[in-house]
Scaffold this active site. Structure first.
Site, PDB file in Angstrom:
ATOM      1  N   CYS A 146      -7.607   7.966 140.813  1.00  0.00           N
ATOM      2  CA  CYS A 146      -9.287   6.761 140.462  1.00  0.00           C
ATOM      3  C   CYS A 146      -8.988   6.052 139.364  1.00  0.00           C
ATOM      4  CB  CYS A 146     -10.389   8.813 140.199  1.00  0.00           C
ATOM      5  SG  CYS A 146     -11.236   8.196 139.582  1.00  0.00           S
TER       6      CYS A 146
ATOM      7  N   GLU B  30     -10.101   6.704 132.368  1.00  0.00           N
ATOM      8  CA  GLU B  30     -11.085   5.344 131.768  1.00  0.00           C
ATOM      9  C   GLU B  30     -10.118   4.609 132.232  1.00  0.00           C
ATOM     10  OE1 GLU B  30     -14.135   5.073 132.236  1.00  0.00           O
ATOM     11  OE2 GLU B  30     -14.689   3.036 132.360  1.00  0.00           O
TER      12      GLU B  30
ATOM     13  N   GLU C 289      -5.651  16.990 142.344  1.00  0.00           N
ATOM     14  CA  GLU C 289      -5.036  17.461 140.808  1.00  0.00           C
ATOM     15  C   GLU C 289      -5.898  18.559 139.992  1.00  0.00           C
ATOM     16  OE1 GLU C 289      -6.235  14.527 140.491  1.00  0.00           O
ATOM     17  OE2 GLU C 289      -7.256  14.209 138.867  1.00  0.00           O
TER      18      GLU C 289
ATOM     19  N   ILE D  41     -14.992  11.542 140.981  1.00  0.00           N
ATOM     20  CA  ILE D  41     -16.247  11.318 140.103  1.00  0.00           C
ATOM     21  C   ILE D  41     -16.242   9.716 139.856  1.00  0.00           C
ATOM     22  CG2 ILE D  41     -16.043  12.127 137.331  1.00  0.00           C
ATOM     23  CD1 ILE D  41     -14.199  14.031 138.759  1.00  0.00           C
ATOM     24  N   ARG D  42     -17.569   9.545 139.627  1.00  0.00           N
ATOM     25  CA  ARG D  42     -16.987   8.103 139.564  1.00  0.00           C
ATOM     26  C   ARG D  42     -16.059   6.586 140.222  1.00  0.00           C
ATOM     27  NH1 ARG D  42     -16.753   7.112 133.630  1.00  0.00           N
ATOM     28  NH2 ARG D  42     -17.378   4.918 133.929  1.00  0.00           N
TER      29      ARG D  42
ATOM     30  N   HIS E 170      -9.776  13.331 143.207  1.00  0.00           N
ATOM     31  CA  HIS E 170      -9.482  13.474 142.368  1.00  0.00           C
ATOM     32  C   HIS E 170      -7.818  14.906 142.853  1.00  0.00           C
ATOM     33  CE1 HIS E 170     -10.115  11.571 138.324  1.00  0.00           C
ATOM     34  NE2 HIS E 170     -11.161  11.452 138.878  1.00  0.00           N
TER      35      HIS E 170
ATOM     36  N   ARG F 223     -14.858  -1.228 140.973  1.00  0.00           N
ATOM     37  CA  ARG F 223     -14.562   0.923 139.564  1.00  0.00           C
ATOM     38  C   ARG F 223     -16.221   0.893 140.205  1.00  0.00           C
ATOM     39  NH1 ARG F 223     -14.245  -0.762 134.195  1.00  0.00           N
ATOM     40  NH2 ARG F 223     -14.216   1.364 134.132  1.00  0.00           N
TER      41      ARG F 223
HETATM   42  N1  GLN Z   1     -14.872   5.626 136.478  1.00  0.00           N
HETATM   43  C1  GLN Z   1     -13.477   5.587 136.272  1.00  0.00           C
HETATM   44  C2  GLN Z   1     -12.970   3.405 135.877  1.00  0.00           C
HETATM   45  O1  GLN Z   1     -13.864   2.880 136.504  1.00  0.00           O
HETATM   46  C3  GLN Z   1     -12.441   5.953 137.082  1.00  0.00           C
HETATM   47  C4  GLN Z   1     -13.471   7.382 136.714  1.00  0.00           C
HETATM   48  C5  GLN Z   1     -11.872   8.266 137.233  1.00  0.00           C
HETATM   49  O2  GLN Z   1     -11.567   8.412 136.733  1.00  0.00           O
HETATM   50  N2  GLN Z   1     -12.410   9.333 137.526  1.00  0.00           N
HETATM   51  O3  GLN Z   1     -12.549   3.867 136.040  1.00  0.00           O
END
Ligand code: GLN
Length: 199
Positions: free
Chosen positions: A86, A55, A179, A141-142, A177, A113
């Protein structure tokens, strides 16, 4: 040779990055010592750094609070490599479009984001990456979108015509990602081929 890899470990997917850099090192016959970084004083001992996902608001707050942020900036101004993934890319960017993220400006880019959808919209794509001879299994992922980049930023990968992997000098940033799969090629690309740490 042996290298010290620092994984910024204030929050996020730390062990996955530690495993990935060990695999990438093994593929190059390099011994990698991994240090998990939760406080200041460790970054200066590191040859390369990993800035994981998680995050971005939390990572930003903790690295500034612990005095790690300025050490990462010095690491990059010394020309040493970083892989930021990310949320790590969001923190490394010049502008995250969110006041809660105090960005490091390591990559001359503006990001947005959560631009690829919410958590349940996570997806995987076989991604062509500049410098890799076969597509990379990229997990999103997001993920953030990369909206604008400076003139010196190299494009490494695009998904549906949108940039998702970039390099600014010694710093590689990915919206996905690398990793989270067993494939070490992105870590190899960021740290070994080039830049070659042995030179
Ligand atoms: N959505 C997260 C952010 O804004 C990032 C998501 C992630 O690292 N998988 O910080």
């Amino acid at each position: 040779m042996s290298f010290t890899a620092g994984v910024i470990a204030v929050q996020g997917d730390v062990s996955e990055h530690a495993d990935a850099i060990e695999r990438a090192g093994a593929a190059h016959d390099e011994r990698i010592e991994v240090r998990e970084i939760r406080s200041d004083g460790v970054v200066p001992d590191c040859d390369l750094l990993l800035l994981p996902g998680g995050e971005s608001t939390t990572i930003s707050r903790l690295i500034h609070g612990e005095g790690i942020a300025s050490e990462i900036e010095t690491h990059v101004s010394d020309g040493k490599p970083v892989l930021a993934t990310c949320a790590g890319l969001i923190v490394a960017a010049a502008d995250a479009g969110d006041d809660r993220v105090d960005t490091l400006g390591l990559i001359d880019a503006t990001v947005e984001r959560n631009a690829f959808g919410r958590q349940r919209d996570s997806f995987e794509a076989e991604l062509p990456v500049a410098g890799l001879d076969a597509p990379f299994p990229a997990v999103f992922i997001r993920a953030p979108a990369i909206r604008e980049t400076g003139a010196d930023v190299e494009l490494l990968a695009e998904w549906n015509g949108r940039p998702v992997g970039i390099r600014d000098g010694p710093v590689v940033g990915t919206a996905f990602h690398p990793e989270l799969t067993a494939d070490p090629r992105l870590h190899r690309l960021a740290f070994f081929e080039p830049p070659n740490l042995t030179q």
